[in-house]
Design a protein around this motif. Structure first.
Motif, PDB file in Angstrom:
ATOM      1  N   MET A   1     -15.340  -2.307   3.320  1.00  0.00           N
ATOM      2  CA  MET A   1     -14.546  -1.081   3.392  1.00  0.00           C
ATOM      3  C   MET A   1     -13.049  -1.337   3.526  1.00  0.00           C
ATOM      4  O   MET A   1     -12.245  -0.437   3.262  1.00  0.00           O
ATOM      5  CB  MET A   1     -15.044  -0.193   4.525  1.00  0.00           C
ATOM      6  N   SER A   2     -12.642  -2.550   3.907  1.00  0.00           N
ATOM      7  CA  SER A   2     -11.207  -2.862   3.858  1.00  0.00           C
ATOM      8  C   SER A   2     -10.722  -2.853   2.411  1.00  0.00           C
ATOM      9  O   SER A   2      -9.608  -2.411   2.113  1.00  0.00           O
ATOM     10  CB  SER A   2     -10.922  -4.210   4.506  1.00  0.00           C
ATOM     11  N   HIS A   3     -11.570  -3.351   1.499  1.00  0.00           N
ATOM     12  CA  HIS A   3     -11.235  -3.287   0.074  1.00  0.00           C
ATOM     13  C   HIS A   3     -11.214  -1.835  -0.393  1.00  0.00           C
ATOM     14  O   HIS A   3     -10.352  -1.439  -1.191  1.00  0.00           O
ATOM     15  CB  HIS A   3     -12.266  -4.079  -0.730  1.00  0.00           C
ATOM     16  N   ALA A   4     -12.150  -1.034   0.096  1.00  0.00           N
ATOM     17  CA  ALA A   4     -12.180   0.377  -0.283  1.00  0.00           C
ATOM     18  C   ALA A   4     -10.940   1.100   0.228  1.00  0.00           C
ATOM     19  O   ALA A   4     -10.371   1.945  -0.481  1.00  0.00           O
ATOM     20  CB  ALA A   4     -13.446   1.033   0.270  1.00  0.00           C
ATOM     21  N   VAL A   5     -10.502   0.782   1.451  1.00  0.00           N
ATOM     22  CA  VAL A   5      -9.258   1.377   1.968  1.00  0.00           C
ATOM     23  C   VAL A   5      -8.086   1.012   1.065  1.00  0.00           C
ATOM     24  O   VAL A   5      -7.272   1.866   0.692  1.00  0.00           O
ATOM     25  CB  VAL A   5      -8.988   0.912   3.415  1.00  0.00           C
ATOM     26  N   ALA A   6      -7.996  -0.265   0.699  1.00  0.00           N
ATOM     27  CA  ALA A   6      -6.883  -0.715  -0.147  1.00  0.00           C
ATOM     28  C   ALA A   6      -6.879   0.028  -1.482  1.00  0.00           C
ATOM     29  O   ALA A   6      -5.833   0.514  -1.942  1.00  0.00           O
ATOM     30  CB  ALA A   6      -6.978  -2.218  -0.374  1.00  0.00           C
ATOM     31  N   CYS A   7      -8.052   0.125  -2.115  1.00  0.00           N
ATOM     32  CA  CYS A   7      -8.120   0.817  -3.409  1.00  0.00           C
ATOM     33  C   CYS A   7      -7.868   2.309  -3.260  1.00  0.00           C
ATOM     34  O   CYS A   7      -7.241   2.933  -4.130  1.00  0.00           O
ATOM     35  CB  CYS A   7      -9.474   0.570  -4.061  1.00  0.00           C
ATOM     36  N   MET A   8      -8.343   2.902  -2.172  1.00  0.00           N
ATOM     37  CA  MET A   8      -8.118   4.328  -1.951  1.00  0.00           C
ATOM     38  C   MET A   8      -6.631   4.613  -1.768  1.00  0.00           C
ATOM     39  O   MET A   8      -6.098   5.595  -2.313  1.00  0.00           O
ATOM     40  CB  MET A   8      -8.904   4.803  -0.735  1.00  0.00           C
ATOM     41  N   VAL A   9      -5.954   3.768  -1.020  1.00  0.00           N
ATOM     42  CA  VAL A   9      -4.513   3.937  -0.824  1.00  0.00           C
ATOM     43  C   VAL A   9      -3.785   3.881  -2.169  1.00  0.00           C
ATOM     44  O   VAL A   9      -2.906   4.704  -2.460  1.00  0.00           O
ATOM     45  CB  VAL A   9      -3.968   2.879   0.149  1.00  0.00           C
ATOM     46  N   GLU A  10      -4.153   2.923  -3.007  1.00  0.00           N
ATOM     47  CA  GLU A  10      -3.511   2.815  -4.319  1.00  0.00           C
ATOM     48  C   GLU A  10      -3.769   4.054  -5.161  1.00  0.00           C
ATOM     49  O   GLU A  10      -2.868   4.522  -5.885  1.00  0.00           O
ATOM     50  CB  GLU A  10      -4.021   1.565  -5.028  1.00  0.00           C
ATOM     51  N   LYS A  11      -4.979   4.614  -5.068  1.00  0.00           N
ATOM     52  CA  LYS A  11      -5.283   5.846  -5.801  1.00  0.00           C
ATOM     53  C   LYS A  11      -4.449   7.018  -5.279  1.00  0.00           C
ATOM     54  O   LYS A  11      -3.916   7.819  -6.060  1.00  0.00           O
ATOM     55  CB  LYS A  11      -6.771   6.187  -5.645  1.00  0.00           C
ATOM     56  N   LEU A  12      -4.344   7.144  -3.966  1.00  0.00           N
ATOM     57  CA  LEU A  12      -3.707   8.316  -3.372  1.00  0.00           C
ATOM     58  C   LEU A  12      -2.198   8.273  -3.451  1.00  0.00           C
ATOM     59  O   LEU A  12      -1.543   9.302  -3.215  1.00  0.00           O
ATOM     60  CB  LEU A  12      -4.163   8.455  -1.916  1.00  0.00           C
ATOM     61  N   ARG A  13      -1.623   7.142  -3.768  1.00  0.00           N
ATOM     62  CA  ARG A  13      -0.177   7.110  -3.976  1.00  0.00           C
ATOM     63  C   ARG A  13       0.219   7.953  -5.181  1.00  0.00           C
ATOM     64  O   ARG A  13       1.377   8.296  -5.336  1.00  0.00           O
ATOM     65  CB  ARG A  13       0.300   5.664  -4.132  1.00  0.00           C
ATOM     66  N   GLY A  14      -0.743   8.301  -5.981  1.00  0.00           N
ATOM     67  CA  GLY A  14      -0.486   9.228  -7.080  1.00  0.00           C
ATOM     68  C   GLY A  14      -0.768  10.666  -6.698  1.00  0.00           C
ATOM     69  O   GLY A  14      -0.696  11.572  -7.544  1.00  0.00           O
ATOM     70  N   GLY A  15      -1.133  10.894  -5.409  1.00  0.00           N
ATOM     71  CA  GLY A  15      -1.446  12.238  -4.934  1.00  0.00           C
ATOM     72  C   GLY A  15      -2.930  12.407  -4.723  1.00  0.00           C
ATOM     73  O   GLY A  15      -3.750  11.679  -5.274  1.00  0.00           O
ATOM     74  N   GLY A  16      -3.278  13.386  -3.889  1.00  0.00           N
ATOM     75  CA  GLY A  16      -4.684  13.707  -3.697  1.00  0.00           C
ATOM     76  C   GLY A  16      -5.209  13.360  -2.318  1.00  0.00           C
ATOM     77  O   GLY A  16      -4.482  12.925  -1.419  1.00  0.00           O
ATOM     78  N   THR A  17      -6.522  13.570  -2.173  1.00  0.00           N
ATOM     79  CA  THR A  17      -7.220  13.363  -0.906  1.00  0.00           C
ATOM     80  C   THR A  17      -8.501  12.581  -1.171  1.00  0.00           C
ATOM     81  O   THR A  17      -9.181  12.808  -2.178  1.00  0.00           O
ATOM     82  CB  THR A  17      -7.566  14.717  -0.256  1.00  0.00           C
ATOM     83  N   GLY A  18      -8.825  11.665  -0.269  1.00  0.00           N
ATOM     84  CA  GLY A  18     -10.018  10.842  -0.446  1.00  0.00           C
ATOM     85  C   GLY A  18     -10.829  10.724   0.829  1.00  0.00           C
ATOM     86  O   GLY A  18     -10.280  10.836   1.942  1.00  0.00           O
ATOM     87  N   LEU A  19     -12.128  10.530   0.673  1.00  0.00           N
ATOM     88  CA  LEU A  19     -13.034  10.352   1.815  1.00  0.00           C
ATOM     89  C   LEU A  19     -13.681   8.985   1.720  1.00  0.00           C
ATOM     90  O   LEU A  19     -14.131   8.558   0.651  1.00  0.00           O
ATOM     91  CB  LEU A  19     -14.095  11.445   1.822  1.00  0.00           C
ATOM     92  N   LEU A  20     -13.750   8.301   2.862  1.00  0.00           N
ATOM     93  CA  LEU A  20     -14.364   6.987   2.964  1.00  0.00           C
ATOM     94  C   LEU A  20     -15.537   7.059   3.927  1.00  0.00           C
ATOM     95  O   LEU A  20     -15.350   7.368   5.115  1.00  0.00           O
ATOM     96  CB  LEU A  20     -13.348   5.968   3.472  1.00  0.00           C
ATOM     97  N   PHE A  21     -16.739   6.795   3.428  1.00  0.00           N
ATOM     98  CA  PHE A  21     -17.925   6.745   4.294  1.00  0.00           C
ATOM     99  C   PHE A  21     -18.408   5.308   4.397  1.00  0.00           C
ATOM    100  O   PHE A  21     -18.698   4.661   3.388  1.00  0.00           O
ATOM    101  CB  PHE A  21     -19.058   7.625   3.759  1.00  0.00           C
ATOM    102  N   ALA A  22     -18.526   4.822   5.623  1.00  0.00           N
ATOM    103  CA  ALA A  22     -18.932   3.439   5.876  1.00  0.00           C
ATOM    104  C   ALA A  22     -20.253   3.406   6.623  1.00  0.00           C
ATOM    105  O   ALA A  22     -20.543   4.279   7.449  1.00  0.00           O
ATOM    106  CB  ALA A  22     -17.858   2.714   6.678  1.00  0.00           C
ATOM    107  N   ASN A  23     -21.036   2.374   6.342  1.00  0.00           N
ATOM    108  CA  ASN A  23     -22.353   2.196   6.948  1.00  0.00           C
ATOM    109  C   ASN A  23     -22.476   0.755   7.427  1.00  0.00           C
ATOM    110  O   ASN A  23     -22.013  -0.168   6.761  1.00  0.00           O
ATOM    111  CB  ASN A  23     -23.431   2.513   5.904  1.00  0.00           C
ATOM    112  N   GLY A  24     -23.100   0.564   8.568  1.00  0.00           N
ATOM    113  CA  GLY A  24     -23.277  -0.784   9.099  1.00  0.00           C
ATOM    114  C   GLY A  24     -24.651  -0.995   9.692  1.00  0.00           C
ATOM    115  O   GLY A  24     -25.338  -0.041  10.073  1.00  0.00           O
ATOM    116  N   GLY A  25     -25.052  -2.253   9.766  1.00  0.00           N
ATOM    117  CA  GLY A  25     -26.340  -2.593  10.341  1.00  0.00           C
ATOM    118  C   GLY A  25     -27.486  -2.265   9.400  1.00  0.00           C
ATOM    119  O   GLY A  25     -27.418  -2.494   8.195  1.00  0.00           O
ATOM    120  N   TYR A  26     -28.541  -1.689   9.928  1.00  0.00           N
ATOM    121  CA  TYR A  26     -29.734  -1.314   9.162  1.00  0.00           C
ATOM    122  C   TYR A  26     -29.747   0.208   9.024  1.00  0.00           C
ATOM    123  O   TYR A  26     -30.606   0.877   9.567  1.00  0.00           O
ATOM    124  CB  TYR A  26     -30.983  -1.792   9.884  1.00  0.00           C
TER     125      TYR A  26
END
Length: 512
Positions: free
Chosen positions: A364-389
């Motif tokens: 999800m650190s990679h997802a944060v990085a890519c989301m930030v790059e996307k949102l620099r063009g405007g917009g809103t994003g949601l990140l859902f993370a899952n861990g363990g089992y």
């Protein structure tokens, strides 16, 4: 809610690295990957941030256990001495939790600049291990290659395992199929329909990865080749093939830098490069996979996603981008239904854990990085993370604009709400014999594609939960579980206790 820009958290820099050494001895270790990712994030933000960093969050790594803990080593590699340093467990929700905690520190005035990073070098670690084994074999040719040992079929070894582990439920790839099969049945899907949905989602991931420079595998795949077992796409645990599971054989690092809106402005960061951190929400399931109320849903996941949408007052239709965690298909399947996200819309900004890459807890650190790059063009994003089992869930919203009504610090723990939404957990009967009904199941495979053993989670007539194995020699039951002619979930059978032999003392499933 406070609107003082000194307490408004924004992400100003992101960095990612893929390390593909021709010689594994020249590869970066996890510390090197983490440090380089943050150097790139620092440069992305205009430079000079790390030297003033007051908080460093590290996602725990497993690739090189001999160097743990690594937080101090990362700080030393960067030449920094932050007042606050934290190193987490290697669970997939932790990058989002660290982001939420960084936002809280800034909102509380405890820090002005926070950095988060993680990295894994399992590919290099594996290559180095193979080199060492080859050298040892060359130096000791008299030592025969050890015969492959199936510990599950060794009664003496099995007695040392826990109950779930003794029935083959050891690692995540053993457990998530239980959710996949139960969820498919609960949705009223046939096996063909469930696999088609998995293939469509994963094909979409591969297409995003093909367009993403930081992704590990940049080759688009068709749905059919993802779900069809072949020599190159061997079955792992039914119904998952190799291309449907997280790819951990990567060398990847990613990181990001969070600061206050006021500090970003003081340092001259352009407003169109700022990404605002919205409210987050976490919840979880019981640690024991046999203490779950159901395998058809996750109250923790549903609470996390719905509460994040509520806190940020953002309906699914107003989201421009999402990242739905994708270690195995059942996770984004369940998440997209909770979110109300259609199958035809992209569910990743990075490429998913198969194609983008699955660096254990740091995806999800990679997802944060890519989301930030996307949102620099405007917009809103949601990140859902899952861990363990399917245990830990953490959802957060990011936006190119401030999110009205959101302030920090915030308490992001909503597990009390998840607990109230959870049904009763069935009692566990470890010694049951008699008639039972399949609650869910999977079949585990050897590397050659042949069945190793089947695992059935069953319910007794009085509602208790129990486990049974399906020996690979029981071809008829293995076929019933895997050929799609009938839905195995809900099928009745009988559990018998094996006497002497390889399954001694275990419950064995017999189809009625």
């Amino acid at each position: 809610m406070p609107t003082n820009p000194e307490h408004v958290p924004v992400i100003i820099g992101v960095g990612q690295i893929n390390d593909r050494p021709a010689d594994p001895r020249e590869g970066l270790d996890p510390v090197g990957l983490m440090a380089e990712a943050l150097r790139r994030a620092d440069a992305d933000g205009g430079g000079g941030w790390l030297e003033d960093c007051q908080s460093l969050g590290i996602v725990g790594q497993i690739a090189w256990p001999q160097i743990n803990p690594v937080a101090g080593k990362v700080a030393e590699a960067l030449g920094i001495d932050p007042a606050h340093v934290e190193e987490t467990t290697p669970h997939g929700d932790n990058p989002i939790r660290l982001l939420n905690e960084a936002a809280n520190r800034i909102g509380a005035g405890e820090a002005v600049i926070c950095a988060v990073t993680g990295g894994e070098a399992l590919r290099t670690a594996g290559a180095l291990a193979k080199m060492k084994a080859a050298e040892e074999a060359a130096n000791s040719p008299e030592k025969a290659k050890p015969k492959e040992h199936d510990a599950l079929r060794d009664a003496s070894h099995r007695r040392k395992l826990g109950y779930a582990q003794s029935y083959g439920l050891v690692v995540p790839v053993d457990v998530y199929p239980l959710y996949e099969n139960a969820f498919r049945a609960a949705q009223g899907q046939t096996l063909t329909e469930g696999q088609a949905e998995s293939g469509a989602i994963w094909a979409g991931f591969s297409q995003v990865a093909a367009r993403t420079e930081a992704a590990w595998i940049r080759e688009p795949r068709q749905a059919e080749e993802i779900i069809e077992p072949t020599a190159d796409n061997r079955p792992i645990a039914f119904p998952y093939t190799k291309l449907q599971v997280a790819n951990s054989a990567v060398n990847q690092g990613a990181g990001f830098i969070v600061t206050s809106l006021a500090e970003a402005r003081r340092r001259g960061v352009s407003e169109d490069r700022l990404v605002f951190v919205g409210a987050g929400a976490s919840a979880f399931e019981p640690d024991s996979i046999l203490a779950r109320d159901s395998y058809t849903a996750s109250a923790g996941m549903e609470t996390s996603i719905r509460k994040a949408m509520e806190l940020n007052a953002v309906p699914a239709d107003d989201l421009d981008h999402v990242e739905l965690y994708s270690c195995f298909p059942c996770v984004p399947k369940m998440a997209r239904r909770t979110l109300g996200w259609p199958l035809e819309k992209p569910m990743t900004v990075f490429g998913g854990l198969t194609f983008g890459g699955g660096p254990i807890g740091n995806y999800m650190s990679h997802a944060v990085a890519c989301m930030v790059e996307k949102l620099r063009g405007g917009g809103t994003g949601l990140l859902f993370a899952n861990g363990g089992y399917a245990t830990h869930s953490h959802t957060i919203v990011l936006s190119a604009q401030p999110i009205e009504g959101v302030g920090f610090p915030q308490d992001f723990d909503y597990n009390d709400a998840a607990e109230k939404a959870r049904d009763d957990v069935p009692p566990l009967d470890k010694t049951y014999s008699g008639p039972a009904t399949i609650e869910t199941y999977t079949v585990h495979y050897k590397r050659d594609g042949s069945p190793r053993v089947g695992t059935v989670v069953a319910r007794t007539p009085d509602g208790a939960r129990t486990l049974a194995v399906v020996p690979p020699e029981d071809a008829a039951t293995i076929a019933l579980l895997t050929d799609g002619k009938v839905e195995p979930v809900g099928q009745k059978g009988r559990i018998v206790r094996a006497g002497h032999g390889e399954w001694d003392g275990m419950g064995v499933w017999n189809t009625a």
